[in-house]
Design a protein around this motif. Structure first.
Motif, short mmCIF file in Angstrom:
data_model
loop_
_atom_site.label_atom_id
_atom_site.label_comp_id
_atom_site.label_asym_id
_atom_site.label_seq_id
_atom_site.Cartn_x
_atom_site.Cartn_y
_atom_site.Cartn_z
N ALA A 57 8.37 -1.63 0.60
CA ALA A 57 7.19 -1.52 1.46
C ALA A 57 6.12 -0.68 0.78
O ALA A 57 4.93 -1.03 0.77
CB ALA A 57 7.56 -0.93 2.81
N TRP A 58 6.50 0.46 0.19
CA TRP A 58 5.54 1.32 -0.50
C TRP A 58 4.92 0.58 -1.68
O TRP A 58 3.71 0.63 -1.88
CB TRP A 58 6.22 2.60 -0.98
N LYS A 59 5.74 -0.15 -2.45
CA LYS A 59 5.22 -0.90 -3.60
C LYS A 59 4.25 -1.98 -3.13
O LYS A 59 3.18 -2.16 -3.74
CB LYS A 59 6.40 -1.53 -4.36
N ASP A 63 0.35 -2.14 -4.19
CA ASP A 63 -0.22 -3.34 -4.81
C ASP A 63 -1.39 -3.88 -4.01
O ASP A 63 -2.40 -4.31 -4.58
CB ASP A 63 0.85 -4.42 -4.98
N ALA A 64 -1.29 -3.86 -2.67
CA ALA A 64 -2.37 -4.34 -1.82
C ALA A 64 -3.60 -3.46 -1.97
O ALA A 64 -4.73 -3.96 -2.05
CB ALA A 64 -1.92 -4.40 -0.36
N ASN A 65 -3.40 -2.14 -2.01
CA ASN A 65 -4.52 -1.21 -2.18
C ASN A 65 -5.18 -1.40 -3.55
O ASN A 65 -6.41 -1.37 -3.67
CB ASN A 65 -4.06 0.24 -2.04
N SER A 72 -4.70 4.43 -4.30
CA SER A 72 -3.34 4.42 -3.74
C SER A 72 -2.90 5.82 -3.39
O SER A 72 -3.31 6.79 -3.99
CB SER A 72 -2.37 3.78 -4.73
N ALA A 73 -2.02 5.88 -2.39
CA ALA A 73 -1.52 7.18 -1.94
C ALA A 73 -0.22 7.51 -2.61
O ALA A 73 0.42 6.73 -3.19
CB ALA A 73 -1.32 7.16 -0.44
#
Length: 73
Positions: A57-59, A63-65, A72-73
């Motif tokens: 989910a974080w990846k 990638d979306a950001n 990215s955070a």
């Protein structure tokens, strides 16, 4: 057993739990240490692993950001 710092789920991290097997995360694309979320690395450099669901989910969020041009955070 390891605990995910994001969702607190229990999971097996083969490296941290010293199972002697290859870890599931080895099949994921490699990340540089500085790309990992700040909360995943403790000050004493003791890595804290995310569970499979949270790491994916974080990846995906990262990638979306990146695709949308957001930091990215």
């Amino acid at each position: 057993m390891s605990n995910c710092p994001r969702c607190n789920a229990e999971f097996i991290c083969c490296m941290a739990d010293q199972t002697g097997q290859d870890c599931w995360c080895g099949a994921m694309p490699k990340l540089r240490l500085e790309e990992l979320p700040a909360s995943s690395i403790a000050i004493d450099a003791d890595a804290k692993c995310y569970c499979p669901a949270c790491l994916r989910a974080w990846k995906a969020e990262k990638d979306a950001n990146k695709a949308s041009g957001k930091a990215s955070a």
